[in-house]
Each structure stands twice: as structure tokens, then as C-alpha cells.
Design an enzyme around this catalytic site. Structure first.
Site, PDB file in Angstrom:
ATOM      1  N   TYR A  73       0.865  -1.320   0.126  1.00  0.00           N
ATOM      2  CA  TYR A  73      -0.186   0.037  -0.074  1.00  0.00           C
ATOM      3  C   TYR A  73       0.829   1.185   0.011  1.00  0.00           C
ATOM      4  O   TYR A  73       0.391   2.327  -0.559  1.00  0.00           O
ATOM      5  CB  TYR A  73      -1.158  -0.284   1.250  1.00  0.00           C
ATOM      6  CG  TYR A  73      -2.049  -0.736   0.827  1.00  0.00           C
ATOM      7  CD1 TYR A  73      -3.271   0.000   0.123  1.00  0.00           C
ATOM      8  CD2 TYR A  73      -2.459  -2.043   1.103  1.00  0.00           C
ATOM      9  CE1 TYR A  73      -4.410  -0.722  -0.281  1.00  0.00           C
ATOM     10  CE2 TYR A  73      -3.479  -2.711   0.562  1.00  0.00           C
ATOM     11  CZ  TYR A  73      -4.552  -2.063  -0.199  1.00  0.00           C
ATOM     12  OH  TYR A  73      -5.634  -2.920  -0.473  1.00  0.00           O
ATOM     13  N   HIS A 129     -14.505   4.630  -0.933  1.00  0.00           N
ATOM     14  CA  HIS A 129     -13.650   3.366  -0.538  1.00  0.00           C
ATOM     15  C   HIS A 129     -12.678   4.293   0.215  1.00  0.00           C
ATOM     16  O   HIS A 129     -11.319   3.482   0.383  1.00  0.00           O
ATOM     17  CB  HIS A 129     -13.104   2.715  -1.937  1.00  0.00           C
ATOM     18  CG  HIS A 129     -14.211   1.913  -2.767  1.00  0.00           C
ATOM     19  ND1 HIS A 129     -14.120   1.217  -3.802  1.00  0.00           N
ATOM     20  CD2 HIS A 129     -15.341   1.776  -2.150  1.00  0.00           C
ATOM     21  CE1 HIS A 129     -15.462   0.826  -4.136  1.00  0.00           C
ATOM     22  NE2 HIS A 129     -15.982   0.800  -3.041  1.00  0.00           N
ATOM     23  N   ALA A 243     -12.374   8.795 -20.713  1.00  0.00           N
ATOM     24  CA  ALA A 243     -12.781   9.814 -19.947  1.00  0.00           C
ATOM     25  C   ALA A 243     -12.237  11.041 -20.340  1.00  0.00           C
ATOM     26  O   ALA A 243     -12.535  12.166 -20.272  1.00  0.00           O
ATOM     27  CB  ALA A 243     -12.838   9.600 -18.516  1.00  0.00           C
TER      28      ALA A 243
HETATM   29  N1  APR Z   1     -11.828   6.080 -19.509  1.00  0.00           N
HETATM   30  C1  APR Z   1     -13.069   5.485 -19.113  1.00  0.00           C
HETATM   31  N2  APR Z   1     -13.279   4.593 -18.512  1.00  0.00           N
HETATM   32  C2  APR Z   1     -11.928   3.621 -18.874  1.00  0.00           C
HETATM   33  C3  APR Z   1     -10.656   4.028 -19.102  1.00  0.00           C
HETATM   34  C4  APR Z   1     -10.620   5.644 -19.571  1.00  0.00           C
HETATM   35  N3  APR Z   1      -9.499   5.957 -19.992  1.00  0.00           N
HETATM   36  N4  APR Z   1     -10.031   2.969 -19.069  1.00  0.00           N
HETATM   37  C5  APR Z   1     -10.576   1.923 -18.437  1.00  0.00           C
HETATM   38  N5  APR Z   1     -11.849   2.273 -18.242  1.00  0.00           N
HETATM   39  C6  APR Z   1     -13.008   1.483 -17.783  1.00  0.00           C
HETATM   40  C7  APR Z   1     -13.044   0.096 -17.967  1.00  0.00           C
HETATM   41  O1  APR Z   1     -13.702  -0.152 -19.240  1.00  0.00           O
HETATM   42  C8  APR Z   1     -13.577  -0.474 -16.698  1.00  0.00           C
HETATM   43  O2  APR Z   1     -15.011  -0.714 -17.183  1.00  0.00           O
HETATM   44  O3  APR Z   1     -13.007   1.635 -16.372  1.00  0.00           O
HETATM   45  C9  APR Z   1     -13.455   0.540 -15.750  1.00  0.00           C
HETATM   46  C10 APR Z   1     -12.468   0.017 -14.419  1.00  0.00           C
HETATM   47  O4  APR Z   1     -13.204  -0.872 -13.786  1.00  0.00           O
HETATM   48  P1  APR Z   1     -12.560  -1.484 -12.503  1.00  0.00           P
HETATM   49  O5  APR Z   1     -11.075  -1.696 -12.857  1.00  0.00           O
HETATM   50  O6  APR Z   1     -13.439  -2.458 -12.253  1.00  0.00           O
HETATM   51  O7  APR Z   1     -12.617  -0.356 -11.575  1.00  0.00           O
HETATM   52  P2  APR Z   1     -13.727   0.107 -10.507  1.00  0.00           P
HETATM   53  O8  APR Z   1     -15.138   0.145 -11.329  1.00  0.00           O
HETATM   54  O9  APR Z   1     -13.528   1.550 -10.046  1.00  0.00           O
HETATM   55  O10 APR Z   1     -13.774  -0.747  -9.393  1.00  0.00           O
HETATM   56  C11 APR Z   1     -14.590  -0.646  -8.278  1.00  0.00           C
HETATM   57  O11 APR Z   1     -13.175  -2.477  -7.143  1.00  0.00           O
HETATM   58  O12 APR Z   1     -11.034  -2.971  -7.448  1.00  0.00           O
HETATM   59  C12 APR Z   1     -12.023  -2.550  -6.468  1.00  0.00           C
HETATM   60  O13 APR Z   1     -12.083  -1.067  -4.762  1.00  0.00           O
HETATM   61  C13 APR Z   1     -11.458  -1.285  -6.019  1.00  0.00           C
HETATM   62  O14 APR Z   1     -12.739   0.770  -5.981  1.00  0.00           O
HETATM   63  C14 APR Z   1     -12.498  -0.305  -6.867  1.00  0.00           C
HETATM   64  C15 APR Z   1     -13.540  -1.211  -6.992  1.00  0.00           C
END
Ligand code: APR
Length: 256
Positions: A73, A129, A243
């Protein structure tokens, strides 16, 4: 089902953003991807190649091996501090300023622990989180913000209690989310009229549930993500772009 082109969706969403009474936004790891922040679902790099992040992000892992978990971490904390907010963070901060300037409401709910939204200038951020930038005492719960250099020992002793350790102030798998953050997100999801889901896979609950809650309470939903998610069907507008590309264009297209 929407057959709108990206340009049409951008224009329509920009118009809706300029008129919305209360905009709520949910961001996920995708928003920080363009700042170079790795996610749990990325493969691990360097020294950490052998580890599965899902097995490090639990209270049980910390109890068993606090040295390894705190070291990992701290490595990620330093990565977040070294990263810079990207065009998506900046556009969301600008959207908040514009919304407040016309007496609208704005709530930014994030699953990210990196503090990049705040560093870009966003004010009303709900950290679902927690934050990796702050650490807390395992005994007293008191928080501290360690300086931007490696912690001196792993596991780090708590400065607040002789038997305590410091742990990152993040929510681990199997832990409760901070109650005040859940309440704020829940209230915003029910009250908003426009909900943006940006860069989240929409599979981790309760976070993804706020998209459903907003939709069920009558908000129009927009999804910005290069890939479809299980909740894409709730979206009135889907913008299949990164994004950092989409958001500046949407804000620029907003009528004054
Ligand atoms: N712009 C927009 N979206 C994007 C980009 C980008 N440049 N790059 C990737 N993505 C999308 C992917 O397609 C995916 O759907 O972002 C998403 C990321 O998904 P996850 O990695 O699952 O992230 P998240 O939804 O934040 O996960 C939720 O899970 O890992 C745990 O606690 C951690 O807060 C996190 C939670």
C-alpha cells in the site's frame, strides 16, 4: 436502446448538464487510468509480480502479514502522490464550478482512493472506498497523512498508540464502507436529476447500486466508458470513449 452517434450524444448530454438541477457523478478506476494509476485488475508490476492484489486487500491479509500488505500500500500511495490529475479530473472540477455558479447542486462520488479529484479542484467529493493518502491507527482510529516518502518501517508503528499499527484508510474487501460516505451518496443518487457513471465497471457493490438507485428515482443516466458494463442499459446516453477524451469535449460543448 440508443442509436445516437457519439457527437449527438455529446451534444445532448452537454445540454442536459447545462440545465440539470443536481448532477451526481460516480467515478471509478477508469478515470485515473490516464494518470497512469494501475488498478487491481491490471497485472502487477516489478517486485509485486508474484502477488494477487485481491489477496492483499483484505483485513485477514493485513492480520496475517502486515509488513507485506503495508509495504504494497505504501508503494501504491507513493504512485498516487507522484501521479497528476488528467483531463477527466480537470473537466469534472470545471463542471462542478459551472454548476455551482448557476446555483445548481453537484456531488462527485468516487471509488478511487488516490485523491486526484481533490487535487484537480473538485470540492464536494464523497470517497466511498476511503483514501490511500491517509493512514489510520489500528487501535485508536486516528488518522494521519504521511509525508511523500516511503514509510520508515513495515509494518509502520502507530504514532498514536504503543501497540497500534498504521494501516491505509481504504476499504478492504469484506469491510464496511464509511457510513457518512454511503449516506451522502445515497442522498445524492435519490435527489439528482442527472447521473454520470464514468470509468467504472459497475460490478462492485454497493457503489454500482447508486447508478440503479438514481435511475429508479427518475434521474437520467449517462455512461462514459470505452466498454459496455452490466448497467449500460440504464443509460440514456452512452459515450464509448476514454474519460480524458470525452469529458473535456462534453464540457466544451455545454451552452453558456
Ligand atoms: N476512461 C474511461 N473508462 C475507462 C478508461 C478510460 N480511460 N480506461 C478504462 N476504463 C473503464 C474500463 O472499461 C472499466 O469498465 O474503467 C473501468 C474500470 O473498472 P474497474 O477496474 O473494475 O474499476 P472500478 O469500477 O473503479 O472498481 C471498483 O473495485 O478494485 C476494486 O475497490 C476497488 O474501487 C475499486 C472497485
Amino acid at each position: 436502446m440508443s442509436h445516437a452517434t457519439t457527437d449527438e450524444s455529446v451534444r445532448a448530454l452537454a445540454g442536459a448538464l447545462a440545465r440539470a438541477r443536481h448532477i451526481a457523478v460516480l467515478t471509478g478506476a477508469g478515470v485515473s487510468a490516464e494518470s497512469g494509476i494501475r488498478t487491481f485488475r491490471d497485472t502487477m508490476e516489478g517486485l509485486w509480480k508474484e502477488f494477487d492484489p485481491a489477496t492483499l486487500a483484505t483485513p485477514r491479509a493485513f492480520a496475517r502479514d502486515p509488513g507485506t500488505v503495508s509495504r504494497w500500500y505504501d508503494h501504491r500511495r507513493l504512485g498516487c502522490l507522484a501521479a497528476e490529475p488528467n483531463a477527466a479530473h480537470n473537466a469534472l472540477a470545471e463542471l462542478e464550478r459551472r454548476t455551482l455558479a448557476r446555483a445548481g447542486r453537484f456531488t462527485l462520488i468516487t471509488q478511487n482512493v488516490d485523491r486526484l479529484h481533490q487535487r484537480a479542484g473538485s470540492r464536494s467529493v464523497v470517497e466511498l472506498h476511503g483514501s490511500i493518502i491517509e493512514w489510520r491507527c489500528t487501535i485508536t482510529g486516528r488518522r494521519t497523512t504521511p509525508p511523500a516518502k516511503p514509510l520508515p518501517a513495515f509494518p509502520p508503528p502507530s504514532p498514536f498508540h504503543p501497540e497500534g499499527l498504521l494501516r491505509p484508510d481504504v476499504v478492504w474487501f469484506g469491510e464496511m464502507l464509511p457510513e457518512s460516505a454511503v449516506e451522502a451518496a445515497d442522498e445524492a443518487a435519490r435527489a439528482c436529476d442527472l447521473f454520470l457513471s464514468i470509468g467504472t465497471s459497475s460490478v462492485v457493490y454497493p457503489a454500482a447500486g447508486f447508478i440503479e438507485l438514481a435511475h429508479d428515482h427518475g434521474a437520467r443516466v449517462a455512461e462514459i466508458n470505452p466498454d459496455a458494463t452490466p448497467l449500460s442499459s440504464r443509460a440514456a446516453w452512452t459515450i464509448r470513449e476514454k474519460a480524458g477524451v470525452a469529458l473535456p469535449g462534453i464540457v466544451a460543448a455545454m451552452p453558456a
